[in-house]
Motif scaffolding. Sequence first.
Motif, PDB file in Angstrom:
ATOM      1  N   ASP A   1     -30.302 -11.321  -6.023  1.00  0.00           N
ATOM      2  CA  ASP A   1     -30.512 -10.791  -7.382  1.00  0.00           C
ATOM      3  C   ASP A   1     -31.850 -10.067  -7.481  1.00  0.00           C
ATOM      4  N   PHE A   2     -32.865 -10.641  -6.837  1.00  0.00           N
ATOM      5  CA  PHE A   2     -34.192 -10.014  -6.880  1.00  0.00           C
ATOM      6  C   PHE A   2     -34.191  -8.679  -6.154  1.00  0.00           C
ATOM      7  N   VAL A   3     -33.568  -8.646  -4.961  1.00  0.00           N
ATOM      8  CA  VAL A   3     -33.509  -7.409  -4.180  1.00  0.00           C
ATOM      9  C   VAL A   3     -32.743  -6.328  -4.922  1.00  0.00           C
ATOM     10  N   ASN A   4     -31.673  -6.710  -5.583  1.00  0.00           N
ATOM     11  CA  ASN A   4     -30.835  -5.739  -6.294  1.00  0.00           C
ATOM     12  C   ASN A   4     -31.428  -5.301  -7.634  1.00  0.00           C
ATOM     13  N   SER A   5     -32.463  -5.978  -8.063  1.00  0.00           N
ATOM     14  CA  SER A   5     -33.103  -5.615  -9.326  1.00  0.00           C
ATOM     15  C   SER A   5     -34.156  -4.535  -9.101  1.00  0.00           C
ATOM     16  N   ASN A   6     -34.734  -4.068 -10.191  1.00  0.00           N
ATOM     17  CA  ASN A   6     -35.812  -3.079 -10.103  1.00  0.00           C
ATOM     18  C   ASN A   6     -37.186  -3.737 -10.184  1.00  0.00           C
ATOM     19  N   GLU A   7     -37.195  -5.062 -10.145  1.00  0.00           N
ATOM     20  CA  GLU A   7     -38.458  -5.788 -10.237  1.00  0.00           C
ATOM     21  C   GLU A   7     -39.229  -5.687  -8.923  1.00  0.00           C
ATOM     22  N   THR A   8     -40.539  -5.588  -9.029  1.00  0.00           N
ATOM     23  CA  THR A   8     -41.377  -5.568  -7.825  1.00  0.00           C
ATOM     24  C   THR A   8     -41.996  -6.938  -7.561  1.00  0.00           C
ATOM     25  N   ASP A   9     -42.208  -7.735  -8.610  1.00  0.00           N
ATOM     26  CA  ASP A   9     -42.783  -9.081  -8.475  1.00  0.00           C
ATOM     27  C   ASP A   9     -41.760 -10.103  -8.951  1.00  0.00           C
ATOM     28  N   GLY A  10     -41.695 -11.221  -8.261  1.00  0.00           N
ATOM     29  CA  GLY A  10     -40.729 -12.229  -8.660  1.00  0.00           C
ATOM     30  C   GLY A  10     -41.129 -13.629  -8.269  1.00  0.00           C
ATOM     31  N   LYS A  11     -40.353 -14.587  -8.782  1.00  0.00           N
ATOM     32  CA  LYS A  11     -40.551 -16.001  -8.486  1.00  0.00           C
ATOM     33  C   LYS A  11     -39.169 -16.608  -8.290  1.00  0.00           C
ATOM     34  N   LEU A  12     -38.914 -17.168  -7.096  1.00  0.00           N
ATOM     35  CA  LEU A  12     -37.597 -17.672  -6.756  1.00  0.00           C
ATOM     36  C   LEU A  12     -37.669 -19.130  -6.340  1.00  0.00           C
ATOM     37  N   VAL A  13     -36.530 -19.787  -6.435  1.00  0.00           N
ATOM     38  CA  VAL A  13     -36.392 -21.151  -5.925  1.00  0.00           C
ATOM     39  C   VAL A  13     -35.372 -21.110  -4.797  1.00  0.00           C
ATOM     40  N   MET A  14     -35.830 -21.369  -3.580  1.00  0.00           N
ATOM     41  CA  MET A  14     -34.958 -21.389  -2.414  1.00  0.00           C
ATOM     42  C   MET A  14     -35.236 -22.653  -1.615  1.00  0.00           C
ATOM     43  N   ASP A  15     -34.174 -23.339  -1.224  1.00  0.00           N
ATOM     44  CA  ASP A  15     -34.309 -24.592  -0.468  1.00  0.00           C
ATOM     45  C   ASP A  15     -35.186 -25.591  -1.216  1.00  0.00           C
ATOM     46  N   ASN A  16     -35.019 -25.610  -2.538  1.00  0.00           N
ATOM     47  CA  ASN A  16     -35.766 -26.528  -3.407  1.00  0.00           C
ATOM     48  C   ASN A  16     -37.273 -26.293  -3.362  1.00  0.00           C
ATOM     49  N   LYS A  17     -37.675 -25.097  -2.968  1.00  0.00           N
ATOM     50  CA  LYS A  17     -39.085 -24.732  -2.951  1.00  0.00           C
ATOM     51  C   LYS A  17     -39.292 -23.471  -3.785  1.00  0.00           C
ATOM     52  N   ILE A  18     -40.459 -23.376  -4.382  1.00  0.00           N
ATOM     53  CA  ILE A  18     -40.798 -22.202  -5.186  1.00  0.00           C
ATOM     54  C   ILE A  18     -41.450 -21.159  -4.292  1.00  0.00           C
ATOM     55  N   TYR A  19     -40.942 -19.924  -4.386  1.00  0.00           N
ATOM     56  CA  TYR A  19     -41.488 -18.813  -3.611  1.00  0.00           C
ATOM     57  C   TYR A  19     -41.882 -17.690  -4.566  1.00  0.00           C
ATOM     58  N   TYR A  20     -43.006 -17.051  -4.242  1.00  0.00           N
ATOM     59  CA  TYR A  20     -43.387 -15.826  -4.941  1.00  0.00           C
ATOM     60  C   TYR A  20     -42.952 -14.657  -4.064  1.00  0.00           C
ATOM     61  N   THR A  21     -42.399 -13.631  -4.681  1.00  0.00           N
ATOM     62  CA  THR A  21     -41.847 -12.515  -3.918  1.00  0.00           C
ATOM     63  C   THR A  21     -42.429 -11.186  -4.386  1.00  0.00           C
ATOM     64  N   LYS A  22     -42.500 -10.272  -3.437  1.00  0.00           N
ATOM     65  CA  LYS A  22     -42.970  -8.914  -3.705  1.00  0.00           C
ATOM     66  C   LYS A  22     -42.096  -7.968  -2.901  1.00  0.00           C
ATOM     67  N   GLN A  23     -41.642  -6.876  -3.520  1.00  0.00           N
ATOM     68  CA  GLN A  23     -40.847  -5.914  -2.782  1.00  0.00           C
ATOM     69  C   GLN A  23     -41.288  -4.484  -3.085  1.00  0.00           C
ATOM     70  N   ILE A  24     -41.071  -3.633  -2.100  1.00  0.00           N
ATOM     71  CA  ILE A  24     -41.407  -2.219  -2.237  1.00  0.00           C
ATOM     72  C   ILE A  24     -40.296  -1.431  -1.547  1.00  0.00           C
ATOM     73  N   GLN A  25     -40.031  -0.225  -2.032  1.00  0.00           N
ATOM     74  CA  GLN A  25     -38.974   0.595  -1.453  1.00  0.00           C
ATOM     75  C   GLN A  25     -39.569   1.861  -0.862  1.00  0.00           C
ATOM     76  N   ASN A  26     -39.143   2.171   0.354  1.00  0.00           N
ATOM     77  CA  ASN A  26     -39.564   3.405   1.003  1.00  0.00           C
ATOM     78  C   ASN A  26     -38.689   4.545   0.507  1.00  0.00           C
ATOM     79  N   ASP A  27     -39.305   5.557  -0.070  1.00  0.00           N
ATOM     80  CA  ASP A  27     -38.551   6.645  -0.694  1.00  0.00           C
ATOM     81  C   ASP A  27     -37.766   7.470   0.322  1.00  0.00           C
ATOM     82  N   ARG A  28     -38.309   7.646   1.506  1.00  0.00           N
ATOM     83  CA  ARG A  28     -37.659   8.503   2.499  1.00  0.00           C
ATOM     84  C   ARG A  28     -36.359   7.890   3.004  1.00  0.00           C
ATOM     85  N   THR A  29     -36.410   6.626   3.338  1.00  0.00           N
ATOM     86  CA  THR A  29     -35.241   5.976   3.943  1.00  0.00           C
ATOM     87  C   THR A  29     -34.433   5.146   2.956  1.00  0.00           C
ATOM     88  N   GLY A  30     -35.060   4.772   1.857  1.00  0.00           N
ATOM     89  CA  GLY A  30     -34.402   3.865   0.926  1.00  0.00           C
ATOM     90  C   GLY A  30     -34.518   2.410   1.350  1.00  0.00           C
TER      91      GLY A  30
END
Length: 353
Positions: A255-284
């Motif tokens: 859901d985070f990857v498919n969103s337009n959000e750049t900063d996020g907070k997820l719960v995976m494997d019962n642990k809290i993770y902070y996430t950051k994503q960026i998109q390369n314009d040339r390759t996508g």
Amino acid sequence: MKKKKRMSISSKFAMAVLTVIFLLIAISQIVVGTSFEKSALNDFYSSAGNVLKDFSNSIDIFFNAKESAVKIFCASEPVKSADDTIHSFINETGTIQISGYEKSPTELRIRSIAQEFAQSDVDTSEVFFGTKWGGYATNLSHSKSGGYDPRKRKWYEEATSGNGNPVITSAYQTTNGSLVVSIVCSVKDFDGNFIGNAGLDIALDKLTSILSTLDFGEGSSLVMLQRDGLILADTGSRSAAFKNINDLDIPELADFVNSNETDGKLVMDNKIYYTKQIQNDRTGYKIVVCCPKKTVNAAFIKTMTRSGIICALVGFLFAVFGAVFARRRLRPLFLSPATLARTRTKLQKVTAI
């Protein structure tokens, strides 16, 4: 029945002082800690963004060089002079060894320059050219299946749609397990007529190796994906590579990857993770970092623990010295009558003298 021993006033004073001090320490730790934790999170998002941006710039530099190589190959004299004498597999059956059939002078010249390009770049696994007549020339000498028509391949269609500009195709996995993309471009003869499409197969090993060197702390991982969600590299789990993010049992990350959000907070494997994503314009390509909350707050927790211990020690010492001081000041109030009488007599004598 024994009477319970009553706590002295100095002890009560020390306890009161200690309570007040610890209460003030607790309040200050909460206030400062909240601000410090927020600052640590902002620092993570900022530093992670800068690192991912640098990696995205590396992707641009990588593909700029490869696109330039494709343009040079397409503009070379042997390629622009291509004709219908280049071998075609369309009307053949079975498995054909490329090294086994006789080649025209035109094809030999194209193969020669294709081999030069491949040998000059360790990232290039194949240099190829598909003509509008259905012929196919390559630097390799492996086998080809009968009936192969380059004009019906997706890379050929994508190259044609580029209108003379290099196009980066979707990644695919070769038979030896390497992950490659094709950079393809249309070819025109010296009169400006379209005669086919050429390209390079580029291994993504260099990009994935650079990705694996990025370190965001204990337990952190990075993922690089195509526009369609296909995972090109995953430093946290090799088994996830070349799977679609939507097919993994991690809906929060998808859901985070498919969103337009750049900063996020997820719960995976019962642990809290902070996430950051960026998109390369040339390759996508999207590059995502996932870092455990514990790792992000490591410096914050260490600092707050140290400051808490120091404040507690200072508060304890202050309370002890305060109790001793109070005991000395309040001692006359608890003297017995006889002692008070003797003290008055001594004072009177001193005064009389």
